[in-house]
Design a protein around this motif. Structure first.
Motif, PDB file in Angstrom:
ATOM      1  N   LYS A 114       0.831  -1.207   0.000  1.00 22.52           N
ATOM      2  CA  LYS A 114       0.000   0.000   0.000  1.00 22.52           C
ATOM      3  C   LYS A 114       0.866   1.257   0.000  1.00 22.52           C
ATOM      4  O   LYS A 114       1.978   1.263   0.512  1.00 22.52           O
ATOM      5  CB  LYS A 114      -0.915   0.004   1.226  1.00 22.52           C
ATOM      6  CG  LYS A 114      -1.927  -1.144   1.237  1.00 22.52           C
ATOM      7  CD  LYS A 114      -2.822  -1.080   2.459  1.00 22.52           C
ATOM      8  CE  LYS A 114      -3.840  -2.212   2.441  1.00 22.52           C
ATOM      9  NZ  LYS A 114      -4.751  -2.161   3.622  1.00 22.52           N
ATOM     10  N   GLY A 115       0.328   2.318  -0.600  1.00 24.87           N
ATOM     11  CA  GLY A 115       1.026   3.596  -0.627  1.00 24.87           C
ATOM     12  C   GLY A 115       0.039   4.743  -0.695  1.00 24.87           C
ATOM     13  O   GLY A 115      -1.184   4.555  -0.562  1.00 24.87           O
ATOM     14  N   ARG A 116       0.571   5.935  -0.896  1.00 30.38           N
ATOM     15  CA  ARG A 116      -0.262   7.141  -1.001  1.00 30.38           C
ATOM     16  C   ARG A 116       0.231   7.999  -2.149  1.00 30.38           C
ATOM     17  O   ARG A 116       1.408   7.959  -2.500  1.00 30.38           O
ATOM     18  CB  ARG A 116      -0.175   7.983   0.284  1.00 30.38           C
ATOM     19  CG  ARG A 116      -0.544   7.271   1.560  1.00 30.38           C
ATOM     20  CD  ARG A 116      -0.448   8.237   2.723  1.00 30.38           C
ATOM     21  NE  ARG A 116      -0.771   7.625   3.998  1.00 30.38           N
ATOM     22  CZ  ARG A 116      -0.995   8.306   5.110  1.00 30.38           C
ATOM     23  NH1 ARG A 116      -0.908   9.642   5.105  1.00 30.38           N
ATOM     24  NH2 ARG A 116      -1.284   7.689   6.235  1.00 30.38           N
ATOM     25  N   ILE A 140       0.428  12.632   1.625  1.00 28.28           N
ATOM     26  CA  ILE A 140       1.501  12.113   2.480  1.00 28.28           C
ATOM     27  C   ILE A 140       1.290  12.476   3.951  1.00 28.28           C
ATOM     28  O   ILE A 140       1.544  11.671   4.845  1.00 28.28           O
ATOM     29  CB  ILE A 140       2.866  12.630   1.986  1.00 28.28           C
ATOM     30  CG1 ILE A 140       3.260  11.911   0.696  1.00 28.28           C
ATOM     31  CG2 ILE A 140       3.946  12.419   3.048  1.00 28.28           C
ATOM     32  CD1 ILE A 140       4.539  12.420   0.084  1.00 28.28           C
ATOM     33  N   LYS A 156      -5.131   6.724  -1.998  1.00 29.25           N
ATOM     34  CA  LYS A 156      -4.384   5.488  -1.761  1.00 29.25           C
ATOM     35  C   LYS A 156      -3.876   4.887  -3.066  1.00 29.25           C
ATOM     36  O   LYS A 156      -4.487   5.023  -4.118  1.00 29.25           O
ATOM     37  CB  LYS A 156      -5.276   4.456  -1.061  1.00 29.25           C
ATOM     38  CG  LYS A 156      -5.859   4.930   0.265  1.00 29.25           C
ATOM     39  CD  LYS A 156      -6.854   3.904   0.811  1.00 29.25           C
ATOM     40  CE  LYS A 156      -7.523   4.393   2.082  1.00 29.25           C
ATOM     41  NZ  LYS A 156      -8.543   3.438   2.581  1.00 29.25           N
ATOM     42  N   THR A 157      -2.729   4.215  -2.960  1.00 27.62           N
ATOM     43  CA  THR A 157      -2.239   3.384  -4.068  1.00 27.62           C
ATOM     44  C   THR A 157      -1.946   1.992  -3.523  1.00 27.62           C
ATOM     45  O   THR A 157      -1.754   1.805  -2.320  1.00 27.62           O
ATOM     46  CB  THR A 157      -0.940   3.947  -4.677  1.00 27.62           C
ATOM     47  OG1 THR A 157       0.114   3.869  -3.709  1.00 27.62           O
ATOM     48  CG2 THR A 157      -1.127   5.377  -5.143  1.00 27.62           C
ATOM     49  N   GLN A 158      -1.938   1.020  -4.429  1.00 27.95           N
ATOM     50  CA  GLN A 158      -1.597  -0.334  -4.001  1.00 27.95           C
ATOM     51  C   GLN A 158      -1.171  -1.159  -5.208  1.00 27.95           C
ATOM     52  O   GLN A 158      -1.497  -0.839  -6.354  1.00 27.95           O
ATOM     53  CB  GLN A 158      -2.778  -1.027  -3.321  1.00 27.95           C
ATOM     54  CG  GLN A 158      -3.930  -1.371  -4.266  1.00 27.95           C
ATOM     55  CD  GLN A 158      -4.951  -2.292  -3.617  1.00 27.95           C
ATOM     56  OE1 GLN A 158      -5.123  -2.308  -2.408  1.00 27.95           O
ATOM     57  NE2 GLN A 158      -5.640  -3.059  -4.437  1.00 27.95           N
TER      58      GLN A 158
END
Length: 340
Positions: free
Chosen positions: A104-106, A111, A123-125
């Motif tokens: 998972k990320g942003r 941030i 969100k990213t994934q």
């Protein structure tokens, strides 16, 4: 007579199955999405669709030059195209995709947001590991009352790739064999498996997939699996094999080198023992167990593997079943240690 359907392939070659019945090919169809109770791999995986991979997941890059990897959906689509072209005229089902280890990320603008204030758009994934199977149900064989479809299986695990380097060829695993539709266990042998397929482009990946399909000998695999039905283990022999397998990993390296490799874990061997008593399809407690049933106990236990070790263990299960068969019949003594 057991029946198997023959494919017409791209270069005009037909697989040579003896005593096979040929029917007219049918048009390609796609399977509707259904809730499955049995999977070709389990462990900690979730089933996802190709659209979800394409639209809901980002694609990681090689960090030092920001070059894209060949993404999971591109891998699946490329192998799907190779399958359709090689097995032209056959029914090709939609890929069944299972993934694990979500990363998972942003996006940059989110941030500094607290986690409980994140929007879905923040969100990213992506999934670190992905496995898929593409079934060809018009190419099949019945063995010991079980229907087996031809199946193409691919694995992509970013953890096997050094993404912190400059771009290098991407690493994939690809197999072709049969899927037991009774339990979704995979039957993959060494001549249908590429453990480290390296490609830098979809065209290269497509070409190597065709090469693997072309070298695969389905008639030989069917024959070997049928032979497993003709030989059995006594209760004592089965228990001895399980016990010896538990000992294998603790042997001194000098002894291990003289015994074939065993990739199945203690937990999976426990599952073999449990299924020997309780499995709805292959339980054999208190009686002789034929090697086909033994083979399926092994492949069933391996479905608990993580994606990145799944195909290696699947092939190893085939080697073990065939090796035990050879040892019982005095053809090859490499696996004799397990039954001594």
């Amino acid at each position: 007579m057991e029946q198997i359907l023959l494919p017409t392939v791209q270069n005009g070659k037909r697989f040579d199955f003896s005593d096979a019945e040929i029917i007219e090919p049918v048009n390609e169809v796609h399977v509707n999405a259904v809730k499955r109770t049995k999977h070709f791999i389990e462990a900690n995986t979730v089933e996802v669709t190709l659209d979800q991979l394409k639209h809901d997941c980002i694609t990681p890059v090689f960090a030092k030059d920001n070059e894209l990897t060949l993404s999971h959906p591109l891998f699946i689509e490329t192998i799907g195209e190779a399958t359709k072209d090689f097995f032209r005229g056959e029914t090709i089902e939609s890929p069944i995709i299972r993934c694990s280890h979500v990363i998972k990320g942003r996006i940059p603008s989110a941030i500094h947001k607290p986690a409980n204030q994140l929007l879905e758009s923040d969100k990213t994934q992506y999934f670190e590991r992905c496995a898929f199977s593409i079934d060809v149900p018009t190419i099949y064989q019945d063995i010991n009352g079980n229907r087996l479809y031809l199946s193409i299986v691919g694995v992509r695990a970013y953890n096997r790739q050094n993404l912190f380097s400059k771009k290098v060829p991407d690493i994939f695993q690809l197999g072709i064999g049969f899927k037991n539709t009774v339990c979704c266990n995979l039957c993959i042998f060494t001549d249908g498996y590429q453990a480290e397929l390296k490609a830098s482009s979809p065209n290269e990946l497509y070409r190597q997939a065709l090469e693997l399909f072309n070298q695969f000998n389905p008639a030989k695999q069917i024959h070997l699996m049928q032979q497993l039905c003709n030989f059995s283990l006594s209760v004592h022999q089965f228990c001895q094999i399980i016990g010896k397998a538990r000992l294998w990993q603790h042997l001194p390296l000098k002894l291990q080198r003289n015994i074939p490799q065993l990739l199945i874990t203690d937990t999976q061997l426990n599952n073999v023992a449990k299924s020997y008593i309780h499995d709805e399809n292959f339980s054999s407690y208190g009686k002789d167990i034929n090697l086909w049933t033994f083979f399926n106990l092994l492949t069933g236990s391996i479905k608990s593997s993580y994606i990145d070790s799944f195909l290696d263990r699947t092939v190893n299960a085939s080697e073990i079943a065939l090796g035990i068969n050879a040892a019982l019949n005095g053809i090859d003594d490499k696996y004799h240690w397990f039954i001594d």
